[in-house]
Design an enzyme around this catalytic site. Structure first.
Site, PDB file in Angstrom:
ATOM      1  N   LYS A  47       9.847   9.928   7.400  1.00  0.00           N
ATOM      2  CA  LYS A  47       8.808   9.019   7.885  1.00  0.00           C
ATOM      3  C   LYS A  47       9.433   8.013   8.852  1.00  0.00           C
ATOM      4  CE  LYS A  47       5.319   5.887   5.893  1.00  0.00           C
ATOM      5  NZ  LYS A  47       4.839   5.323   4.603  1.00  0.00           N
ATOM      6  N   SER A  56       0.197   6.134   4.224  1.00  0.00           N
ATOM      7  CA  SER A  56       0.722   5.965   5.552  1.00  0.00           C
ATOM      8  C   SER A  56       1.710   7.064   5.953  1.00  0.00           C
ATOM      9  CB  SER A  56       1.415   4.599   5.666  1.00  0.00           C
ATOM     10  OG  SER A  56       2.473   4.483   4.730  1.00  0.00           O
ATOM     11  N   SER A 113       1.001   5.784  -0.521  1.00  0.00           N
ATOM     12  CA  SER A 113       1.305   6.326   0.801  1.00  0.00           C
ATOM     13  C   SER A 113       2.139   7.597   0.803  1.00  0.00           C
ATOM     14  CB  SER A 113       2.012   5.268   1.657  1.00  0.00           C
ATOM     15  OG  SER A 113       1.126   4.219   1.959  1.00  0.00           O
TER      16      SER A 113
END
Length: 572
Positions: A132, A207, A231
């Site tokens: 990420k 996210s 997330s």
């Protein structure tokens, strides 16, 4: 509105596009094609061997064995996954940093070490890993969804990346995130919107939504996301993946970047995401065995526990579990496919000889309010400060400009709970901390008291619940995260596992119930069996704090029972 930030974003997006090797571009399906899962195999870019390598994402132990024995080289495995990742990106816009030459140079290092020594570097020898866009890699930008962070180049690797190199891994791409991170959708002004490969009208979640989309298309065998309110788990559920949300500081977060950096009232944690359950264990054990507490002062000094992995506190391997199902959290009622998934798991566990009872929710609205007040304590000061660096506006809604779904909520229930937004004083935040501690103690006592309702002589071993009240939903509609945030506030280790797919023939709209709040009503009205048909449906297994080994082992028990149950049903 200033045009400067727009120019920055357009220029940076063009620079990203230029990093895609021209020979790896494919003929794209029309935008009206919603499900694109078959494109990587059909587009003609990957050879038969490369498809075999990337399809091994579902069997990480086999993939690692072939790397460890030299049957597959790190260079060919990294190349295969890179090509598939670039295909995934062209289909869903899931990547941020693309650094092909650098990743292949690292893969050659790994191969040269093996050739010189005849041994693998470590337990993740040659394994490509996606990250990420929060994990700095020296010499690369970490933009994290903010126009004002364009050009911010890392001077050193974060601790996780240091450890991954030591373990023999090959970090090879970074993945898209929302502006501010604290959204259940993946969209920012710099890189744009990421879509769900099962249905591009739907969100992959957030996210860590870039990771979700990439992994669903087998563009990576293992990804790392972060989770402060769901997330890691929500994108995994929406994209048909497995994932682990460990407890605070079990895995090293040091030198990773974050929104609201310094906020430790509810800590963000990193967690693995993958298309197979064994991958979660491989990653988690490898990182813990690397003794991250020697590099990260906050990392918990706890070695991998074989006793916990053997379910020593849960009746032992082969023993009988007692699992509780949280059918509804009392805040937002789940859609019909979630209830069917929970019934499937209940039936599967009972068929395997385990006991299943109902979970009685405990003080959820108080926990919800405490959580949302903590998240809003700075009155968005951090987000507004970061946006002010470039002049970009703070994104207020994740709804697309065109073809937006009618039930997208610009004012989710969380904001009505918080009430009038204001910057809290330190003393007011301390009172929220005190309240949170009391709520955690109360919830622990509630869990312990379930010993009176089980037949094992133990409290409930784990809770099964939805990850969200819906499967992947239309862009702009993912307004609820309390099924996951509950675990962040209480710091409960949690794993996600896929169960089934939405079936319009089986998952009909149910009669309306008495709506608890505006979000509950919007979620109910959003459900359309035809629109949601074919999307993955996943659940989460909730364990105790710092119980990563046990949670992974119990999730394996559930996953195995579920697969046996489905195989039996298919034979009828």
């Amino acid at each position: 509105m200033s045009s400067d930030w727009k120019t920055l974003c357009v220029t940076r997006k063009a620079a990203q596009d230029a990093t895609i090797p021209p020979e790896w571009r494919i003929a794209l399906p029309p935008s009206s094609t919603r499900n694109v899962l078959s494109v990587p195999a059909a587009c003609g870019l990957l050879s038969a061997r490369e498809l075999e390598i990337t399809d091994a994402a579902t069997d990480i132990e086999r993939l690692l064995l072939r790397l460890r024995t030299g049957e597959w080289s790190a260079v060919e495995v990294t190349t295969a996954f890179y090509k598939r990742a670039i295909v995934a990106h062209q289909l869903t816009n899931c990547l941020t940093e693309i650094f092909v030459d650098r990743a292949l140079a690292r893969a050659r290092e790994v191969d040269e070490y093996f050739k010189a020594t005849g041994k693998p570097i470590g337990p993740l020898h040659g394994l490509p890993i996606s990250l990420k866009d929060q994990f700095p890699i020296k010499g690369l930008e970490t933009i994290m969804g903010y126009a004002g962070w364009i050009g911010r180049v890392a001077e050193k690797d974060c601790v996780l990346v240091e450890i991954l190199y030591d373990l023999g891994a090959v970090p090879f791409v970074r993945t898209n995130v929302p502006q501010t991170l604290l959204w259940g959708e993946t969209y920012n002004h710099v890189f744009g919107r990421t879509t769900n490969p099962y249905n591009r009208y739907m969100t992959p979640g957030g996210s860590s939504g870039g990771e979700g989309a990439l992994l669903a298309l087998r563009g990576s065998p293992l990804g790392v996301g972060t989770d402060i309110g769901g997330s890691v788990r929500i994108p995994s559920a929406f994209c048909g993946l497995y994932s682990l949300r460990p407890s605070y500081e079990r895995l090293p977060y040091c030198n990773a970047l974050n929104a609201a950096d310094g906020q430790e009232s509810i800590s963000s944690v990193l967690g693995p995401m993958a298309s197979s359950l064994p991958a979660l264990r491989v990653f988690t054990k490898a990182v813990i065995d690397a003794q991250p507490w020697r590099r990260d002062p906050l990392a918990v000094r706890k070695e991998w526990s074989w006793k916990e992995e053997a379910l020593g506190e849960h009746g032992g391997v082969g023993g009988r579990l007692c699992v509780a199902v949280m059918w509804d959290n009392g805040v937002v009622k789940p859609h019909p496919p979630l209830f069917r998934a929970m019934r499937m798991v209940k039936d599967a566990l009972e068929a395997a000889g385990h006991t299943v009872i109902d979970w009685e929710v405990h003080r959820h609205l108080e926990i919800y309010e405490n959580t949302e007040r903590i998240f809003a304590a700075d009155d968005a000061h951090d987000y507004l400060t970061e946006c002010a660096r470039s002049g970009e506006p703070l994104i207020q809604t994740m709804s697309p400009d065109t073809d937006a779904h009618e039930y997208a909520l610009d004012e989710p229930f969380a904001r009505t709970v918080v009430g009038e937004r204001r910057h809290l004083s330190a003393y007011e935040l301390w009172q929220l901390h005190r309240e949170k501690r009391a709520l955690r103690k109360s919830h622990l006592d509630h869990w312990e008291a379930t010993v009176a309702r089980t037949d094992t002589g133990r409290p409930v071993d784990a809770i099964i619940s939805p990850v969200a009240p819906y499967a992947a939903c239309p862009h702009g509609c993912n307004s609820d995260a309390f099924y996951t945030t509950l675990c962040n506030t209480l710091d409960l280790t949690t794993a996600v596992f896929p169960v089934t797919y939405v079936d319009a023939a089986l998952d009909a709209v149910q009669p309306a119930h008495a709506f608890r709040n505006q979000e509950d009503e919007a979620v109910y009205k959003m459900y359309d069996p035809q629109l949601f048909h074919g999307l993955p449906v996943a659940l989460q297994l909730i364990g105790r704090t710092l119980e990563e080994e046990g949670v992974l082992a119990m999730t394996e028990v559930v996953d195995r029972a579920l697969k046996a149950y489905k195989a039996k049903e298919d034979m009828k």
